[in-house]
Scaffold this motif. Structure first.
Motif, PDB file in Angstrom:
ATOM      1  N   GLU A   1       0.855  -1.189   0.000  1.00 42.45           N
ATOM      2  CA  GLU A   1       0.000   0.000   0.000  1.00 42.45           C
ATOM      3  C   GLU A   1       0.887   1.233   0.000  1.00 42.45           C
ATOM      4  O   GLU A   1       1.872   1.302   0.722  1.00 42.45           O
ATOM      5  CB  GLU A   1      -0.896   0.009   1.244  1.00 42.45           C
TER       6      GLU A   1
ATOM      7  N   GLN B   1       2.247  -4.306  -8.203  1.00 47.50           N
ATOM      8  CA  GLN B   1       1.289  -3.962  -7.153  1.00 47.50           C
ATOM      9  C   GLN B   1       1.561  -2.566  -6.600  1.00 47.50           C
ATOM     10  O   GLN B   1       0.629  -1.810  -6.323  1.00 47.50           O
ATOM     11  CB  GLN B   1       1.350  -5.010  -6.032  1.00 47.50           C
TER      12      GLN B   1
ATOM     13  N   SER C   1      -1.001   0.598  -6.904  1.00 41.47           N
ATOM     14  CA  SER C   1      -1.503   1.314  -5.718  1.00 41.47           C
ATOM     15  C   SER C   1      -1.209   2.815  -5.824  1.00 41.47           C
ATOM     16  O   SER C   1      -1.853   3.626  -5.170  1.00 41.47           O
ATOM     17  CB  SER C   1      -0.918   0.722  -4.435  1.00 41.47           C
TER      18      SER C   1
END
Length: 316
Positions: free
Chosen positions: A174, A202, A206
Motif C-alpha cells: 500500500e 502492485q 496502488s
C-alpha cells in the motif's frame, strides 16, 4: 576498510561498467533421479563471506527449509538449507555456508561445496523463464556460445526468501497518495524476477500509475526504441509516451547499468529519467549508479520509498 578490499570493490564496479559481473559457482548435491551435480550461481556482489559450516542452533517451530541460526561475528544469522528448497540430495553433506546481504537483509545459505568464481558478460546469461525452473531467474553459459558450454542456474533469491519467509516478504503493498504522470505516459519497468515484477506492479497500481513491464534490460531497450519510432511517426517525442524508466540491475542479456548507459548516451532518450531499483544495496553500487547517469536509486523493496523516489524524479 583495507586497501585490498577497496581494490576488489573497485574492480567489481569496473566490471559492471563493461557489462560484466562475477558469479560464484556452487553445487547442491545430486539432482533428483540422477547422480549429476548441477552447477548453481549467485552474483558475488551479494556474498558477504564464505565459511566452513559453523555450529548451527536449531530453532523450534521454524520453517522446514530453515536449519536454525549461526552466531557469525556476534550477529545471529538465519541459515537456509538450499538443497532442501531446490530438491537436490547433498550426499557429501552441507559443508559450506554462504553469508549473503541484499534487499536490506542478511541470511546464510548452506551448500554442499563451492567451486569457483567466474567472470561473465551479461549477454552470456539467458532468461530461464518458461523453462521449468521456478526458483531460477536465468541460465549462465559459462563458456560463452560454445556448443557444449557448461551451464549454471542463477537462483532467484527474492523468490526463495519469499517462499521461506512469506510473512516478511509479503506482497501486501500500500502506498499513501497517488502519483500523477504526464497525461498519456507510462513507467517502463524492467526486472527479471517474477516475484519482484509482481511486487513492482502492485506498488505501481496502488500509486495509480500506468506501466509497461519487461523481463530484461534488452527487452526494455527494444521496447523503448520501438516506442520512440512510434512517437516520431506521430510527430511526438519519447517523453510523450514514457515518463520514466524503472530498472533492476542484475538481468540476463542486458543489465541495468548497460540499459541506463544506453538511454543516457542516446540523444533521443538522454533527458528520460531513470531510477534503478535493486537488491544490490550499498554505497559502492549507489556510487556506480550515479556514474552511469541514473537519476535515482532505491533499494528493494519498500513500496513507499519507491514511490518517493519516483515522485522526486518526476518533479525535477
Amino acid at each position: 576498510m583495507n586497501k585490498s578490499t577497496m581494490r576488489d570493490i573497485d574492480e567489481r564496479t569496473n566490471l559492471a561498467s563493461n557489462s560484466m559481473f562475477e558469479l560464484l559457482l556452487f553445487r547442491l548435491g545430486e539432482a533428483p533421479g540422477t547422480d549429476r551435480r548441477e552447477l548453481f550461481g549467485i552474483n558475488v556482489f551479494k556474498v558477504r563471506e564464505i565459511l566452513v559450516m559453523p555450529e548451527i542452533t536449531a530453532m523450534v517451530n521454524s520453517p522446514p527449509a530453515v536449519m536454525g541460526v549461526a552466531n557469525i561475528r556476534g550477529q545471529m544469522i538465519t541459515v537456509i538449507n538450499l538443497p532442501h528448497l531446490v530438491g537436490t540430495n547433498p550426499t557429501k553433506g552441507l559443508g559450506i555456508l554462504l553469508v549473503t546481504e541484499f534487499a536490506r537483509t542478511t541470511q546464510a545459505f548452506a551448500v554442499e561445496e563451492v567451486n569457483e568464481i567466474v567472470r561473465l558478460e551479461w549477454k552470456q546469461v539467458l532468461s530461464a523463464e518458461g523453462r521449468g525452473g521456478g526458483l531460477v531467474t536465468s541460465i549462465a553459459r559459462l563458456d560463452g556460445a560454445a556448443e557444449n558450454t557448461r551451464l549454471a542456474q542463477v537462483l532467484d533469491v527474492e523468490q526463495i526468501l519469499r517462499d521461506v519467509f512469506p510473512e516478511q516478504h509479503s506482497s501486501d503493498i500500500e502506498v499513501t497518495g497517488k502519483l500523477q504522470l504526464p497525461p498519456g505516459t507510462v513507467v517502463l519497468a524492467a526486472d527479471d524476477s517474477a516475484v519482484a515484477r509482481m511486487m513492482i506492479e502492485q506498488g505501481l497500481k496502488s500509486m495509480d500509475v500506468a506501466y509497461i513491464m519487461t523481463k530484461s534490460g534488452q527487452e526494455a531497450w527494444d521496447r523503448l526504441k520501438a516506442m520512440a519510432s512510434e512517437a516520431e511517426a506521430q510527430g511526438q517525442t519519447i517523453r510523450d509516451k514514457v515518463a520514466m524508466v524503472l530498472t533492476d540491475l542484475e538481468m540476463p542479456e542486458m543489465d541495468g547499468f548497460t540499459l541506463t548507459r544506453n538511454i543516457k548516451q542516446d540523444p533521443r532518450f538522454s533527458k528520460l529519467p531513470v531510477v534503478i531499483h535493486s537488491s544490490l544495496t550499498g554505497a559502492t553500487n549507489e556510487d556506480h549508479v550515479r556514474k552511469v547517469g541514473a537519476d535515482g536509486y532505491v533499494a528493494k523493496f519498500v513500496a513507499e520509498e519507491l514511490a518517493q523516489a519516483i515522485r522526486k524524479v518526476l518533479q525535477r
